[in-house]
Design a protein around this motif. Structure first.
Motif, PDB file in Angstrom:
ATOM      1  N   SER A  99       0.861  -1.188   0.000  1.00 53.30           N
ATOM      2  CA  SER A  99       0.000   0.000   0.000  1.00 53.30           C
ATOM      3  C   SER A  99       0.896   1.236   0.000  1.00 53.30           C
ATOM      4  N   GLY A 100       0.314   2.402   0.090  1.00 54.71           N
ATOM      5  CA  GLY A 100       1.095   3.623   0.122  1.00 54.71           C
ATOM      6  C   GLY A 100       1.909   3.774   1.390  1.00 54.71           C
ATOM      7  N   THR A 101       1.466   3.144   2.467  1.00 54.73           N
ATOM      8  CA  THR A 101       2.128   3.313   3.765  1.00 54.73           C
ATOM      9  C   THR A 101       2.802   2.056   4.293  1.00 54.73           C
ATOM     10  N   HIS A 102       2.475   0.894   3.749  1.00 54.43           N
ATOM     11  CA  HIS A 102       3.005  -0.364   4.284  1.00 54.43           C
ATOM     12  C   HIS A 102       3.436  -1.311   3.179  1.00 54.43           C
ATOM     13  N   CYS A 103       4.429  -2.129   3.497  1.00 52.21           N
ATOM     14  CA  CYS A 103       4.812  -3.265   2.680  1.00 52.21           C
ATOM     15  C   CYS A 103       4.506  -4.519   3.498  1.00 52.21           C
ATOM     16  N   TYR A 104       4.370  -5.629   2.822  1.00 49.81           N
ATOM     17  CA  TYR A 104       4.073  -6.883   3.501  1.00 49.81           C
ATOM     18  C   TYR A 104       5.071  -7.926   3.036  1.00 49.81           C
ATOM     19  N   ALA A 105       5.566  -8.708   3.990  1.00 51.69           N
ATOM     20  CA  ALA A 105       6.554  -9.739   3.680  1.00 51.69           C
ATOM     21  C   ALA A 105       6.081 -11.077   4.227  1.00 51.69           C
ATOM     22  N   LYS A 106       6.426 -12.130   3.517  1.00 56.59           N
ATOM     23  CA  LYS A 106       6.098 -13.481   3.952  1.00 56.59           C
ATOM     24  C   LYS A 106       7.355 -14.120   4.529  1.00 56.59           C
ATOM     25  N   THR A 107       7.251 -14.685   5.731  1.00 58.40           N
ATOM     26  CA  THR A 107       8.381 -15.352   6.369  1.00 58.40           C
ATOM     27  C   THR A 107       8.529 -16.764   5.825  1.00 58.40           C
ATOM     28  N   HIS A 108       9.617 -17.428   6.171  1.00 55.22           N
ATOM     29  CA  HIS A 108       9.818 -18.803   5.723  1.00 55.22           C
ATOM     30  C   HIS A 108       8.775 -19.748   6.307  1.00 55.22           C
ATOM     31  N   LYS A 109       8.128 -19.337   7.399  1.00 58.75           N
ATOM     32  CA  LYS A 109       7.063 -20.146   7.992  1.00 58.75           C
ATOM     33  C   LYS A 109       5.703 -19.864   7.372  1.00 58.75           C
ATOM     34  N   GLY A 110       5.651 -18.867   6.473  1.00 62.76           N
ATOM     35  CA  GLY A 110       4.398 -18.538   5.816  1.00 62.76           C
ATOM     36  C   GLY A 110       3.600 -17.441   6.498  1.00 62.76           C
ATOM     37  N   ASN A 111       4.127 -16.878   7.584  1.00 65.15           N
ATOM     38  CA  ASN A 111       3.442 -15.779   8.254  1.00 65.15           C
ATOM     39  C   ASN A 111       3.641 -14.491   7.462  1.00 65.15           C
ATOM     40  N   ILE A 112       2.673 -13.582   7.572  1.00 57.32           N
ATOM     41  CA  ILE A 112       2.764 -12.294   6.895  1.00 57.32           C
ATOM     42  C   ILE A 112       3.151 -11.227   7.915  1.00 57.32           C
ATOM     43  N   LYS A 113       4.185 -10.467   7.616  1.00 56.23           N
ATOM     44  CA  LYS A 113       4.676  -9.398   8.492  1.00 56.23           C
ATOM     45  C   LYS A 113       4.373  -8.061   7.826  1.00 56.23           C
ATOM     46  N   THR A 114       3.792  -7.123   8.594  1.00 55.74           N
ATOM     47  CA  THR A 114       3.524  -5.777   8.111  1.00 55.74           C
ATOM     48  C   THR A 114       4.728  -4.889   8.403  1.00 55.74           C
ATOM     49  N   LEU A 115       5.237  -4.234   7.375  1.00 54.22           N
ATOM     50  CA  LEU A 115       6.403  -3.361   7.501  1.00 54.22           C
ATOM     51  C   LEU A 115       5.985  -1.942   7.130  1.00 54.22           C
ATOM     52  N   THR A 116       6.142  -1.013   8.052  1.00 52.01           N
ATOM     53  CA  THR A 116       5.749   0.368   7.811  1.00 52.01           C
ATOM     54  C   THR A 116       6.831   1.079   7.001  1.00 52.01           C
ATOM     55  N   LYS A 117       6.429   1.669   5.891  1.00 54.93           N
ATOM     56  CA  LYS A 117       7.390   2.397   5.057  1.00 54.93           C
ATOM     57  C   LYS A 117       7.953   3.576   5.839  1.00 54.93           C
ATOM     58  N   GLY A 118       9.244   3.831   5.667  1.00 53.32           N
ATOM     59  CA  GLY A 118       9.894   4.964   6.311  1.00 53.32           C
ATOM     60  C   GLY A 118      10.423   4.679   7.704  1.00 53.32           C
ATOM     61  N   LYS A 119      10.218   3.482   8.219  1.00 58.95           N
ATOM     62  CA  LYS A 119      10.729   3.120   9.550  1.00 58.95           C
ATOM     63  C   LYS A 119      12.083   2.437   9.398  1.00 58.95           C
ATOM     64  N   SER A 120      12.940   2.621  10.383  1.00 58.57           N
ATOM     65  CA  SER A 120      14.316   2.132  10.271  1.00 58.57           C
ATOM     66  C   SER A 120      14.507   0.701  10.756  1.00 58.57           C
ATOM     67  N   TYR A 121      13.458   0.015  11.190  1.00 59.57           N
ATOM     68  CA  TYR A 121      13.621  -1.352  11.695  1.00 59.57           C
ATOM     69  C   TYR A 121      13.674  -2.399  10.581  1.00 59.57           C
ATOM     70  N   TRP A 122      13.468  -2.001   9.327  1.00 60.97           N
ATOM     71  CA  TRP A 122      13.543  -2.970   8.231  1.00 60.97           C
ATOM     72  C   TRP A 122      14.251  -2.370   7.023  1.00 60.97           C
ATOM     73  N   TRP A 123      14.750  -3.258   6.151  1.00 56.25           N
ATOM     74  CA  TRP A 123      15.508  -2.822   4.986  1.00 56.25           C
ATOM     75  C   TRP A 123      15.463  -3.898   3.914  1.00 56.25           C
ATOM     76  N   MET A 124      15.765  -3.480   2.699  1.00 53.52           N
ATOM     77  CA  MET A 124      15.863  -4.399   1.562  1.00 53.52           C
ATOM     78  C   MET A 124      17.184  -5.148   1.645  1.00 53.52           C
ATOM     79  N   VAL A 125      17.164  -6.401   1.244  1.00 51.93           N
ATOM     80  CA  VAL A 125      18.361  -7.242   1.274  1.00 51.93           C
ATOM     81  C   VAL A 125      18.861  -7.414  -0.146  1.00 51.93           C
ATOM     82  N   GLU A 126      20.142  -7.197  -0.340  1.00 55.78           N
ATOM     83  CA  GLU A 126      20.716  -7.387  -1.674  1.00 55.78           C
ATOM     84  C   GLU A 126      20.720  -8.861  -2.016  1.00 55.78           C
ATOM     85  N   GLU A 127      20.271  -9.168  -3.208  1.00 52.53           N
ATOM     86  CA  GLU A 127      20.291 -10.556  -3.683  1.00 52.53           C
ATOM     87  C   GLU A 127      21.729 -10.916  -4.026  1.00 52.53           C
ATOM     88  N   SER A 128      22.134 -12.125  -3.656  1.00 52.93           N
ATOM     89  CA  SER A 128      23.521 -12.498  -3.970  1.00 52.93           C
ATOM     90  C   SER A 128      23.584 -13.725  -4.836  1.00 52.93           C
TER      91      SER A 128
END
Length: 128
Positions: A99-128
């Motif tokens: 959405s405009g304010t949130h991103c959503y991520a799926k964990t390896h267990k299948g749970n959905i985590k809500t991530l608030t855009k603009g907050k410093s507790y989460w970040w994108m991971v570079e693919e290797s």
């Protein structure tokens, strides 16, 4: 030898059998974790379960700069990491749920985590 031996602890002998089993299972569970390269100096290493995939290190000074732009739906996908309970967790963004304010991520267990855009507790991971 570095092993933890609770039977040598003061007061261990007065615990009930079930309580001793809880202590011992907790110690065993903790011993299943290790630093990925053996270095216990701290911040660059992420604790992980033995055999787990290698996790990304925390970003530099500005984790927000790696996030999708706040206020817009960008349909960004990829891997993300976030801090939760003193641990670093890993998941995959769900572009269709953004959405405009949130991103959503799926964990390896299948749970959905809500991530608030603009907050410093989460970040994108570079693919290797």
């Amino acid at each position: 030898s570095g092993d933890i031996e609770p039977h040598t602890w003061n007061g261990y002998e007065i615990l009930e059998k079930e309580e001793r089993e809880v202590v011992e299972s907790g110690i065993k569970a903790c011993s299943d974790y290790s630093h990925e390269d053996g270095d216990t100096s701290g911040k660059e290493n992420i604790r992980r379960r033995k055999g787990a995939v290698k996790l990304a290190k925390e970003p530099g000074n500005d984790p927000v700069s790696t996030q999708p732009e706040s206020g817009k739906k960008t349909k960004t996908g990829g891997k993300v990491a976030w801090k939760w309970g003193g641990m670093t967790c890993l998941g995959k963004l769900l572009p269709s749920r953004e959405s405009g304010t949130h991103c959503y991520a799926k964990t390896h267990k299948g749970n959905i985590k809500t991530l608030t855009k603009g907050k410093s507790y989460w970040w994108m991971v570079e693919e290797s």
